[in-house]
Design an enzyme around this catalytic site. Structure first.
Site, short mmCIF file in Angstrom:
data_model
loop_
_atom_site.label_atom_id
_atom_site.label_comp_id
_atom_site.label_asym_id
_atom_site.label_seq_id
_atom_site.Cartn_x
_atom_site.Cartn_y
_atom_site.Cartn_z
N ARG A 1 0.84 -1.21 0.00
CA ARG A 1 0.00 0.00 0.00
C ARG A 1 0.87 1.25 0.00
O ARG A 1 0.45 2.34 -0.41
CB ARG A 1 -0.97 -0.01 1.19
CG ARG A 1 -1.78 1.27 1.35
CD ARG A 1 -3.11 1.05 2.07
NE ARG A 1 -3.02 0.21 3.24
CZ ARG A 1 -2.44 0.57 4.40
NH1 ARG A 1 -1.91 1.77 4.53
NH2 ARG A 1 -2.40 -0.26 5.41
N TYR B 1 -14.71 16.46 -15.70
CA TYR B 1 -15.26 15.10 -15.69
C TYR B 1 -16.34 15.02 -14.60
O TYR B 1 -16.16 15.55 -13.50
CB TYR B 1 -14.12 14.10 -15.43
CG TYR B 1 -14.63 12.73 -15.12
CD1 TYR B 1 -15.41 12.04 -16.05
CD2 TYR B 1 -14.37 12.12 -13.90
CE1 TYR B 1 -15.90 10.79 -15.77
CE2 TYR B 1 -14.87 10.85 -13.62
CZ TYR B 1 -15.64 10.20 -14.56
OH TYR B 1 -16.14 8.96 -14.27
N ASP C 1 -5.98 18.64 -14.77
CA ASP C 1 -6.28 17.31 -15.26
C ASP C 1 -5.89 17.27 -16.73
O ASP C 1 -6.51 17.92 -17.58
CB ASP C 1 -7.78 17.00 -15.05
CG ASP C 1 -8.13 15.56 -15.40
OD1 ASP C 1 -7.47 14.99 -16.29
OD2 ASP C 1 -9.08 15.01 -14.80
N LYS D 1 -7.12 6.00 -19.54
CA LYS D 1 -7.40 6.49 -20.89
C LYS D 1 -6.21 6.28 -21.82
O LYS D 1 -5.81 5.16 -22.04
CB LYS D 1 -7.82 7.96 -20.79
CG LYS D 1 -8.90 8.23 -19.72
CD LYS D 1 -10.19 7.57 -20.11
CE LYS D 1 -11.27 7.44 -19.03
NZ LYS D 1 -11.22 8.15 -17.81
C1 LIG Z 1 -10.78 13.99 -17.69
C2 LIG Z 1 -10.99 12.86 -16.73
N1 LIG Z 1 -10.45 12.92 -15.51
C3 LIG Z 1 -10.63 11.93 -14.61
C4 LIG Z 1 -11.41 10.82 -14.91
C5 LIG Z 1 -11.60 9.76 -13.87
O1 LIG Z 1 -10.79 8.67 -14.17
P1 LIG Z 1 -11.10 7.16 -13.74
O2 LIG Z 1 -12.30 6.72 -14.52
O3 LIG Z 1 -9.84 6.45 -14.11
O4 LIG Z 1 -11.35 7.16 -12.28
C6 LIG Z 1 -11.98 10.71 -16.18
C7 LIG Z 1 -12.81 9.53 -16.52
O5 LIG Z 1 -13.51 9.51 -17.50
C8 LIG Z 1 -11.77 11.76 -17.11
O6 LIG Z 1 -12.32 11.72 -18.33
#
Ligand SMILES: Cc1ncc(COP(=O)(O)O)c(C=O)c1O
Length: 342
Positions: free
Chosen positions: A9, A62, A134, A159
């Protein structure tokens, strides 16, 4: 114990290898990998904010980030405020003495609205706040926020970094060693570390990141042009199109436009849904950034937890269809869309 691997962890050699890789790609001072992109965002929001603090968050983010900020973070005494981060003057006005963090996403999911990362980083620094970006949609191959003055870079590695629909993971890269230490502390304390197997698979994905992104982005450009000229399509959003309102910013702060785009079918929701049912090569999916082409309806899928009023305010319309363009033959992808559009 001497090697520092006392418990998985807190650290693991394969996870370390991936953390070094993403840190090098973003040009950071240290990174931490998490069980998901949300785990990464939560490590930033919980790790750098305390009760009484104020956080400014891009109004288009998101849906999961929006959900965590409004439904969880706000319960812990942090004041959450959403702001149109494409407008510098609005962000400037939004800062308060207790603002500790500006959290942006650029391009933003799903409208692809861009934030001027250099301007926002300068603003946050002047106010004594951190700027977290992000960077999931462009990856460090096309955009490196730390070079534009940001403090923290967040990824859903689920992604493009993986790219093969094989994993769920996240990462944060820090500009300063003490911030990286806090990120590692959050990983251990919250129990949100990436698993070694996911780290290994994601390392495999990063080996072809450049080739995948270049080909997928080239496909996206052709598809965006095709849709823009289609009589049944009323609107197309792709940062590489001259018609995109922030085309100049897209060119100036990133070296590529990415492989995400959206469009609206004439007729709205019913027609949009019909199109998604008719396509054969595009898979209906929440995920994005994979070698396979994916199609999504944000209102009922990724952004379903936002209220209709919130969505309307930021331009996530009922008829908006989001495409994550893959590596398939672009002529086949266009033919399939053309047939589905009827
Ligand atoms: C721009 C963005 N940030 C964060 C996330 C969250 O990621 P995760 O699905 O791996 O938790 C996503 C998920 O679609 C996303 O598109």
């Amino acid at each position: 114990m001497e090697k520092g691997y006392s418990y998985s962890r807190a650290g693991n050699p394969t996870v370390d290898a991936f953390e070094s890789k993403i840190n090098d790609l973003e040009g950071g001072a240290g990174a931490a990998a998490y069980a998901s992109g949300m785990g990464a965002s939560v490590a930033v929001l919980m790790g750098f904010l305390s009760a009484g603090d104020h956080v400014l968050i891009s109004d288009v983010v998101y849906g999961g980030t929006h959900r965590f900020a409004t439904k969880v973070l706000a319960r812990f005494g942090v004041t959450v405020e959403f702001v149109d981060s494409s407008r510098t003057e609005l962000v400037e006005m939004g800062f308060r003495p207790e603002t500790r963090l500006l959290f942006t996403e650029s391009p933003a999911n799903p409208t692809l609205k861009l934030t001027d990362l250099r301007a926002m980083s300068d603003l946050a620094a002047a106010q004594g706040a951190l700027h977290a970006v992000d960077n999931t949609f462009l990856t460090p191959y096309y955009q490196r926020p730390l070079e534009l003055g940001a403090d923290l870079v967040i990824h859903s590695t689920t992604k493009y970094l993986d790219g093969h629909n094989a994993t769920l993971g996240g990462a944060v890269v820090a500009g300063k060693p003490e911030q990286a230490e806090q990120l590692k502390f959050m990983q251990k304390s919250a129990g949100s570390i990436m698993s070694p197997f996911v780290a290994w698979l994601t390392l495999q994905g990063t080996k072809t990141l450049a080739q995948r992104l270049d080909q997928q982005s080239a496909n996206a450009m052709e598809i965006a042009r095709f849709l823009e000229a289609h009589p049944r399509v009323s609107k197309v959003g792709y940062p590489g199109l001259e018609s995109f309102p922030q085309y100049d910013l897209a060119k100036s702060q990133a070296s590529g436009f990415g492989a995400m785009l959206w469009f609206e079918v004439q007729g709205g929701l019913a027609e949009g849904k019909q199109l998604m049912e008719r396509v054969k090569l595009w898979s209906l999916a929440e995920n994005l950034g994979q070698v396979e082409s994916l199609i999504t309806h944000p209102v009922t899928m990724t952004h379903g937890d936002m209220t209709p009023a919130e969505r309307a305010r930021v331009g996530i319309t009922d008829g908006l269809v989001r495409l994550s363009v893959g590596l398939e033959d672009v002529a086949d992808l266009i033919e399939d869309l053309d047939a589905a559009l009827g």
